[in-house]
Enzyme design. Sequence first.
Site, PDB file in Angstrom:
ATOM      1  N   GLY A 101       3.242   0.059  -2.212  1.00 35.40           N
ATOM      2  CA  GLY A 101       2.776  -0.216  -3.560  1.00 35.40           C
ATOM      3  C   GLY A 101       3.817   0.181  -4.582  1.00 35.40           C
ATOM      4  N   HIS A 158      -6.865   8.290   0.187  1.00 38.58           N
ATOM      5  CA  HIS A 158      -5.654   7.479   0.079  1.00 38.58           C
ATOM      6  C   HIS A 158      -5.655   6.376   1.137  1.00 38.58           C
ATOM      7  CE1 HIS A 158      -1.454   6.634  -0.798  1.00 38.58           C
ATOM      8  NE2 HIS A 158      -1.147   6.770   0.477  1.00 38.58           N
ATOM      9  N   ASP A 180       0.838  -1.192   0.000  1.00 37.74           N
ATOM     10  CA  ASP A 180       0.000   0.000   0.000  1.00 37.74           C
ATOM     11  C   ASP A 180       0.875   1.244   0.000  1.00 37.74           C
ATOM     12  OD1 ASP A 180       0.142   1.189   3.025  1.00 37.74           O
ATOM     13  OD2 ASP A 180       0.191  -0.997   3.105  1.00 37.74           O
ATOM     14  N   SER A 181       0.448   2.272  -0.718  1.00 42.35           N
ATOM     15  CA  SER A 181       1.126   3.567  -0.765  1.00 42.35           C
ATOM     16  C   SER A 181       2.588   3.414  -1.188  1.00 42.35           C
ATOM     17  CB  SER A 181       0.999   4.267   0.586  1.00 42.35           C
ATOM     18  OG  SER A 181       1.402   5.622   0.500  1.00 42.35           O
ATOM     19  N   ALA A 182       3.546   3.790  -0.326  1.00 42.90           N
ATOM     20  CA  ALA A 182       4.954   3.615  -0.670  1.00 42.90           C
ATOM     21  C   ALA A 182       5.282   2.143  -0.874  1.00 42.90           C
ATOM     22  CB  ALA A 182       5.840   4.203   0.424  1.00 42.90           C
TER      23      ALA A 182
END
Length: 461
Positions: free
Chosen positions: A230, A382, A226-228
């Site tokens: 990802g 987000h 997820d996020s970074a």
Amino acid sequence: MFFKFLLSLWMDTLAYVLHLTPAADELSLKAASTIAFIRACSRGLRPGRLSIAQRDSLNTRKADEDYLTVRCKLPVSSKNNLAYVISQAFKSLGDGSETYEHQGCEDIYGDWVGPCKRSAVPVSLNSASEREQYNTLMSAVTRSTTILYFQGGQFWRRGRGGIKIQNKLAHKVGGRTFGLLYRLSPQNPFPAALIDCLTAYLCLLYPTSEHLHDPIDARDIYLAGDSAGGNLAVALLKLILEIRKLCQNGEATLWWNGEETIVPLPAGAAVLSPYLDMTRSFPSEGANLRFDIIPARGPPFANQDRCDTWPAKRPRHHVYANDDALLHPLVSPVTVRDWTGCPPVWICVGEECLADAGLFMAQKMASANVVVFVEQFSAMPHNFALLCESDSTAQAIQSWAEFICGVRDGSLGKPVVVKWSHQRSQLGRQPLSLEMWRGMSRETVLKQMKEEMVKWGPPSA
């Protein structure tokens, strides 16, 4: 500053109650309140010292006590040339102007997470050996499916909710996850985290007697994050593709555990709200700000109070990488030239600031004949699936697991690109077009990223 926080929280809550925001039709009051609180914290409170916030983020064990996890060390043999091969891939994918600080290959740490909760196993397990705990965890695993998970946290802090989502995914696919505790920036900037990710992947494939697990077939391994995290999952995919090409062309040879090794491709990758453009240059950064929890784009980390960790001794804007490397494909995967040969990918975004970067990359993958599934959730911020309980969260996690099971069982079907939204109080989906991104070239993306960086001005020294 605290008054600004309270004002933001009060206005968001009032807007929801009065149905003055589209999110009012998408969220329960509890979910809306959670998101409003997170938004007020991220936008209404001063960031403070990065070193203190980073230290606080490392203390996540209490929140994860109810999940059956085994934290372990994966020792790495010194008989490898991983850092060198990654440097060759970095040069091959870049234009020659990018730089980074040398980072070596080190032992890694992570959490094995199973499909059951700790409350379902005997209390005596707490005093059991690491191997006994791992065997107990594995006793609940019914399939060979293994998810290599990378948590978010903007590269500098431990993300929250990672263990919980890993448990849910493990439960739904009947497998297990390994959540990597990769090295954090700015102390360990690029490519330290990416080296750790590739190290973890190789350790799953080729364990030694010091590791708890048996060898895992690449066809049973799925990258996720997820996020970074990802970003790291997607960058690792491209890195593996590039290393395979270099090895096959005779331009590089990878040594692992003292043996020449070819890196197989994983079965697929599935990412939530991936952070794919370090400059945050796409239109959704402004258009979707009203739905999101993250601050508006601008010079990153400029508001952090000075400490012994940040700013870096060699001035740069981003904690993760040198300014001249922020456009590199392994740092900002939106700039990847070609995704040919990539395994199936699932990309999930909310109606968030980072959405366009994810949709653009999905289109570029599809144009390279990659099997790519895309799901966007209306009015969701987000990392929404890790933040709050809602119909959208439940559906996103279900779709996440269904993608992995579909790849595993050969029942994936044709790629689906959809947008979910509430229609008459029920969550429904409709086709989502990626056509607007078909005509956008890599050169155009690089241009808008460079223009965004110009707005930042010089980095703090």
